[in-house]
Write an enzyme that holds these catalytic residues in place. Structure first.
Site, PDB file in Angstrom:
ATOM      1  N   GLU A 147      29.657  57.079  10.077  1.00  0.00           N
ATOM      2  CA  GLU A 147      30.845  57.801  10.541  1.00  0.00           C
ATOM      3  C   GLU A 147      31.173  57.431  11.994  1.00  0.00           C
ATOM      4  OE1 GLU A 147      30.933  62.114   9.981  1.00  0.00           O
ATOM      5  OE2 GLU A 147      32.323  62.263  11.675  1.00  0.00           O
ATOM      6  N   SER A 288      25.531  66.340   0.769  1.00  0.00           N
ATOM      7  CA  SER A 288      25.625  65.268  -0.223  1.00  0.00           C
ATOM      8  C   SER A 288      24.557  65.391  -1.316  1.00  0.00           C
ATOM      9  CB  SER A 288      25.545  63.896   0.465  1.00  0.00           C
ATOM     10  OG  SER A 288      24.525  63.879   1.422  1.00  0.00           O
TER      11      SER A 288
END
Ligand code: SF4
Length: 329
Positions: A147, A288
């Site tokens: 990210e 996740s």
């Protein structure tokens, strides 16, 4: 008849020894966030629409179980666009990508589908807006996380400064302290990020930034849920992958909130039950990690303990994101 001794010294028939009690405090919200659900749905829908193989640049989300399940359906995971044949579609992961990646895909006339979480895209837009307004941008985040690589890649190389800690916030030297802004990685520890922002605001009173950090709702809620139960727990398990930033932060949050022992585990099979001490176990999962893994851990605990489960919810989540236009028809 074979016999065995209980902890109290009582002799009982083998197989009838009472199991120790374990109270599991289950944090809620936990597990999949809206961005991860969308990213997984993007790959599945792309497979339906285009057939296999569909290529995915980088792990779609940081979880081996999710990646393996998609691989079995025909997804092929690669690290670089060069590895993708030009006539096959490619999906960009939920973490986001530098601008150079879609630009390269366009130049090669590839079909690409961007599964970047809309909350990460929002940070990209913020960073670019500051850059265009002439402000030097400081990104608060962890070096080399995908990210962070993606967010830094929204502006020309070298234009954004990375700050990872309060120490680095004390040392960072922007070119013009009166013309700077900050953005943050979405999966940081809320408390750590606040401490870093406080240093930046003290050193650079003119700094421009979001009203709060850019930490997303899912990260914030999962950390709040852990904080709410950690002080009551003897040990804590967080389900998640070693590469998952938000799952690693949950381990830190549990320890800081007063739980004496916390560990990150990928699945029930990876648990060393001898290290689960005491009679109260906190349990959660990073954004996740599928809830199936949590259920498997509870089932594994039931084979060793007399288990009671109490779910403690700090808030209800209703966020959902629509699919990219190419797949929504
Ligand atoms: S953790 Fe937050 S930013 Fe990351 S995919 Fe989930 S909702 Fe999006």
């Amino acid at each position: 008849m074979q016999e065995q001794k209980t902890q109290a010294g009582q002799v009982v028939a083998l197989g009838t020894m009472p199991r120790p009690k374990l109270r599991i405090l289950l944090a809620a919200p936990r597990g999949f966030c809206a961005g991860v659900e969308r990213a997984v749905a993007v790959v599945e829908r792309a497979l339906t629409k285009f057939g296999s193989p569909v290529y995915v640049r980088h792990e779609i989300v940081h979880n081996r179980h999710v990646v393996d399940a998609l691989r079995a359906k025909g997804a092929v995971f690669v690290e670089d666009l060069d590895e993708v044949p030009v006539d096959r579609p490619v999906v960009f992961s939920a973490h986001g990508v530098p601008k150079s990646v879609p630009a390269e895909a366009t130049a090669r006339r590839m079909t690409y589908i961007d599964a970047t979480c809309p909350l990460v895209s929002k940070v990209h837009v913020e960073a670019e807006r500051h850059y265009r307004a002439g402000r030097q941008v400081i990104l608060i985040g962890h070096a080399n996380h995908p990210e962070v690589v993606g967010t830094m890649g929204q502006v020309p190389q070298g234009a954004m400064l990375l700050v990872q800690s309060t120490t680095e916030a004390e040392q960072v030297e922007p070119a013009d302290p009166d013309c700077i802004a900050y953005v943050t990685q979405t999966t940081l520890s809320v408390d750590d990020a606040e401490a870093i922002v406080a240093v930046l605001r003290r050193r650079f009173p003119a700094i421009v930034g979001p009203r709060k950090e850019d930490i997303c709702y899912a990260t914030t809620n999962r950390q709040s849920a852990v904080k709410a139960i950690a002080p009551r727990c003897d040990s804590f398990l967080v389900v998640g992958a070693p590469a998952s930033s938000n799952a690693n932060r949950l381990v830190e949050v549990a320890l800081k909130a007063g739980c004496p022992a916390a560990a990150l585990i990928e699945s029930a099979a990876a648990i060393d039950w001898s290290r689960v001490t005491g009679s109260v176990l906190g349990l959660t999962a990073g954004a996740s990690a599928p809830d199936r893994l949590v259920e498997e851990i509870i089932a594994a605990a039931r084979t060793r303990y007399d288990v009671t489960v109490e779910e403690i919810s700090v808030t209800a989540e209703t966020v959902s994101f629509s699919l990219p236009r190419l797949l929504s028809a």
